[in-house]
Design a protein around this motif. Structure first.
Motif, PDB file in Angstrom:
ATOM      1  N   LEU A 149      46.908  50.061  44.052  1.00 32.44           N
ATOM      2  CA  LEU A 149      46.112  49.081  44.391  1.00 32.44           C
ATOM      3  C   LEU A 149      46.388  47.763  43.572  1.00 32.44           C
ATOM      4  CD1 LEU A 149      43.434  48.520  45.944  1.00 32.44           C
ATOM      5  CD2 LEU A 149      42.110  48.758  44.210  1.00 32.44           C
ATOM      6  N   GLU A 150      46.745  48.033  42.403  1.00 30.56           N
ATOM      7  CA  GLU A 150      47.161  46.602  41.436  1.00 30.56           C
ATOM      8  C   GLU A 150      48.547  46.158  42.175  1.00 30.56           C
ATOM      9  OE1 GLU A 150      46.034  46.680  37.078  1.00 30.56           O
ATOM     10  OE2 GLU A 150      47.030  48.597  37.646  1.00 30.56           O
ATOM     11  N   GLU A 197      40.709  35.617  44.503  1.00 32.84           N
ATOM     12  CA  GLU A 197      40.104  36.917  43.663  1.00 32.84           C
ATOM     13  C   GLU A 197      40.271  38.023  44.612  1.00 32.84           C
ATOM     14  OE1 GLU A 197      36.329  35.690  41.162  1.00 32.84           O
ATOM     15  OE2 GLU A 197      36.112  34.963  43.050  1.00 32.84           O
ATOM     16  N   THR A 198      40.178  39.020  43.821  1.00 32.72           N
ATOM     17  CA  THR A 198      40.483  40.501  44.241  1.00 32.72           C
ATOM     18  C   THR A 198      39.329  41.356  44.216  1.00 32.72           C
ATOM     19  OG1 THR A 198      41.764  41.205  42.602  1.00 32.72           O
ATOM     20  CG2 THR A 198      43.013  40.271  44.412  1.00 32.72           C
ATOM     21  N   ALA A 199      39.073  42.138  45.295  1.00 36.35           N
ATOM     22  CA  ALA A 199      38.039  43.258  44.809  1.00 36.35           C
ATOM     23  C   ALA A 199      38.362  44.555  45.627  1.00 36.35           C
ATOM     24  CB  ALA A 199      36.608  42.680  45.690  1.00 36.35           C
ATOM     25  N   VAL A 200      37.722  45.591  44.941  1.00 34.16           N
ATOM     26  CA  VAL A 200      38.028  46.935  45.616  1.00 34.16           C
ATOM     27  C   VAL A 200      36.503  47.419  45.893  1.00 34.16           C
ATOM     28  CG1 VAL A 200      38.024  48.143  43.379  1.00 34.16           C
ATOM     29  CG2 VAL A 200      38.809  49.255  45.504  1.00 34.16           C
ATOM     30  N   GLN A 255      38.093  49.496  35.176  1.00 35.53           N
ATOM     31  CA  GLN A 255      37.641  48.495  34.329  1.00 35.53           C
ATOM     32  C   GLN A 255      38.838  47.740  33.565  1.00 35.53           C
ATOM     33  OE1 GLN A 255      37.445  48.105  30.541  1.00 35.53           O
ATOM     34  NE2 GLN A 255      36.596  46.137  30.923  1.00 35.53           N
ATOM     35  N   ARG A 256      40.203  48.547  33.226  1.00 33.46           N
ATOM     36  CA  ARG A 256      41.233  48.175  32.738  1.00 33.46           C
ATOM     37  C   ARG A 256      42.183  47.414  33.552  1.00 33.46           C
ATOM     38  NH1 ARG A 256      40.429  53.265  30.316  1.00 33.46           N
ATOM     39  NH2 ARG A 256      42.375  54.071  31.475  1.00 33.46           N
ATOM     40  N   SER A 257      41.996  47.492  35.049  1.00 31.58           N
ATOM     41  CA  SER A 257      42.832  47.122  36.043  1.00 31.58           C
ATOM     42  C   SER A 257      42.778  45.619  36.167  1.00 31.58           C
ATOM     43  CB  SER A 257      42.625  47.665  37.496  1.00 31.58           C
ATOM     44  OG  SER A 257      41.400  47.073  37.895  1.00 31.58           O
ATOM     45  N   HIS A 258      43.482  45.071  36.877  1.00 28.16           N
ATOM     46  CA  HIS A 258      43.422  43.538  36.987  1.00 28.16           C
ATOM     47  C   HIS A 258      42.623  43.034  38.322  1.00 28.16           C
ATOM     48  CE1 HIS A 258      47.234  43.693  39.709  1.00 28.16           C
ATOM     49  NE2 HIS A 258      46.324  43.442  40.323  1.00 28.16           N
ATOM     50  N   GLU A 283      27.851  49.858  33.553  1.00 28.55           N
ATOM     51  CA  GLU A 283      28.324  49.594  32.214  1.00 28.55           C
ATOM     52  C   GLU A 283      29.705  49.736  31.931  1.00 28.55           C
ATOM     53  OE1 GLU A 283      24.923  48.909  29.154  1.00 28.55           O
ATOM     54  OE2 GLU A 283      25.322  51.163  29.517  1.00 28.55           O
ATOM     55  N   LEU A 284      30.424  50.755  32.716  1.00 31.93           N
ATOM     56  CA  LEU A 284      31.604  51.346  32.511  1.00 31.93           C
ATOM     57  C   LEU A 284      32.641  50.134  33.202  1.00 31.93           C
ATOM     58  CD1 LEU A 284      31.214  55.006  33.594  1.00 31.93           C
ATOM     59  CD2 LEU A 284      31.485  54.138  31.328  1.00 31.93           C
ATOM     60  N   ILE A 285      32.376  49.242  33.920  1.00 34.22           N
ATOM     61  CA  ILE A 285      33.098  48.097  34.567  1.00 34.22           C
ATOM     62  C   ILE A 285      32.722  47.030  33.976  1.00 34.22           C
ATOM     63  CG2 ILE A 285      34.191  49.214  36.487  1.00 34.22           C
ATOM     64  CD1 ILE A 285      31.719  48.010  38.194  1.00 34.22           C
ATOM     65  N   ARG A 286      31.945  46.865  32.844  1.00 30.03           N
ATOM     66  CA  ARG A 286      31.588  45.561  31.975  1.00 30.03           C
ATOM     67  C   ARG A 286      32.825  44.516  32.042  1.00 30.03           C
ATOM     68  NH1 ARG A 286      27.477  43.668  30.042  1.00 30.03           N
ATOM     69  NH2 ARG A 286      26.287  45.390  30.124  1.00 30.03           N
TER      70      ARG A 286
END
Length: 346
Positions: free
Chosen positions: A197-198, A207-210, A243-246, A265-268
């Motif tokens: 996906l990245e 902007e990018t969304a999943v 959460q660590r992705s761009h 909270e896991l994707i803060r």
């Protein structure tokens, strides 16, 4: 666009009856050739008008130019044979007859760019355009060439990146990748799904969304949801890596679901499109019901990162129900927005 809680839709809106069979998911077109081309643009304009009337801030094409959220894109690619079909298990949930990958896949021309350019000419609002994600594309085909889900996903990721770059040049502000397969194949998601996906979103200036939902309100999906127990914790398996992705945004299913809201909270740090409209029900939410979902989400995400949306697409719903739900989304967001600005003023 509203500064706080800008509203959007996650996916499809109902098509007009002259274009496709009402209340039918993935209905065949009722027009052909030039009539179809003109009809799809007319439907796109009508969809935009209805979003404007409902007060939607970030508009989309409502998938008016697509018969299917995945295969319409694949139809335009080389290497896939739609006549050579095989039965496969979709999302590990139901069987379907799907096209076959018979050769190296490639994209010889743009797929949705003309449609996006047309929509850009009709509005000054931000535009969000949805593309299928690489893993969901793989899971919607029979691969008789690469014989590897990961290899095929990486090929699709490169193709999607080509399309996405041209969509941005045509004026699209947000590219959303639809990845319902992320809620099923957790090991693959973490091993290579998010990386693919990245790759699909690499270098984009928008902007990018999943979008990761639990599916349309069809029997196979509702039966699956009933089997998931009192809490739906699928997001928990993939959010830490995501959460660590761009990727800038994550779109998830919330209203009338059993997803624990604290999983956000896991994707803060990410922007969150909170699904505050249930597309599996024909009951139109009240503004207060929508507001309640948004207030709950605000316990775990900052107001400037919260984007009220729908749980999934609304193609199978009656048009009057879909209109009512869009208006409820805007009204509920307005209630919470007023509370937020009032608190700031105090």
């Amino acid at each position: 666009m509203n500064k706080f809680l800008p509203t959007s839709t996650a996916g499809s809106l109902p098509k007009p009856s002259w274009l496709a069979q009402p209340e039918t998911l993935w209905s065949a077109w009722r027009l052909a050739d030039q009539d179809l081309a003109e009809g799809r643009q007319d439907a796109l304009s009508l969809s935009l008008h209805e979003q404007d009337l409902a007060g939607i801030d970030i508009v989309s094409d409502g998938e008016q130019t697509r018969q299917h959220f995945v295969t319409t894109f694949i139809e335009h690619l080389n290497g896939v044979d739609f006549e050579k079909r095989e039965t496969v298990r979709i999302r590990d949930r139901y069987d379907a007859s799907v096209p076959s990958v018979v050769d190296a896949v490639s994209r010889s021309r743009p797929v949705f760019v003309d449609d996006a350019r047309f929509l850009r000419q009709q509005t000054r609002k931000p535009i969000k355009w949805a593309l299928p994600g690489p893993m969901t594309m793989v899971d919607t085909l029979y691969d008789n060439h690469y014989k590897s889900r990961e290899k095929l996903a990486w090929e699709f990721a490169g193709i999607l990146n080509e399309e996405a770059r041209e969509l941005v040049a045509a004026g699209v502000d947000i590219i959303q990748f639809d990845e319902p397969a992320f809620n099923v194949f957790f090991d693959e998601v973490n091993d290579w799904g998010i990386a693919a996906l990245e790759r699909a979103s690499a270098g984009l200036t928008c902007e990018t969304a999943v979008h990761i939902c639990y599916g349309y309100g069809i029997e196979a999906n509702t039966d699956w949801k009933e089997s998931l127990g009192s809490e739906w914790r699928q997001y928990e398996a993939i959010f830490p890596r995501l959460q660590r992705s761009h990727l800038d945004m994550v779109s998830l299913e919330c209203h009338n679901s059993r997803v624990p809201m604290d999983l956000i909270e896991l994707i803060r740090g990410k922007k969150v499109m909170v699904g505050a409209i249930d597309v599996a029900s024909r009951s139109v939410e009240t503004a207060e019901e929508v507001a309640r979902t948004l207030r709950n989400a605000l316990r775990f995400v900052d107001a400037d990162k919260l984007y009220p949306s729908t749980n999934c697409g609304m193609a199978p719903l009656p048009r009057d129900v879909a209109r009512g739900k869009l208006k409820a989304l805007s009204a509920g967001a307005a209630l919470v927005r007023a509370e937020l600005t009032g608190n700031q003023a105090a």
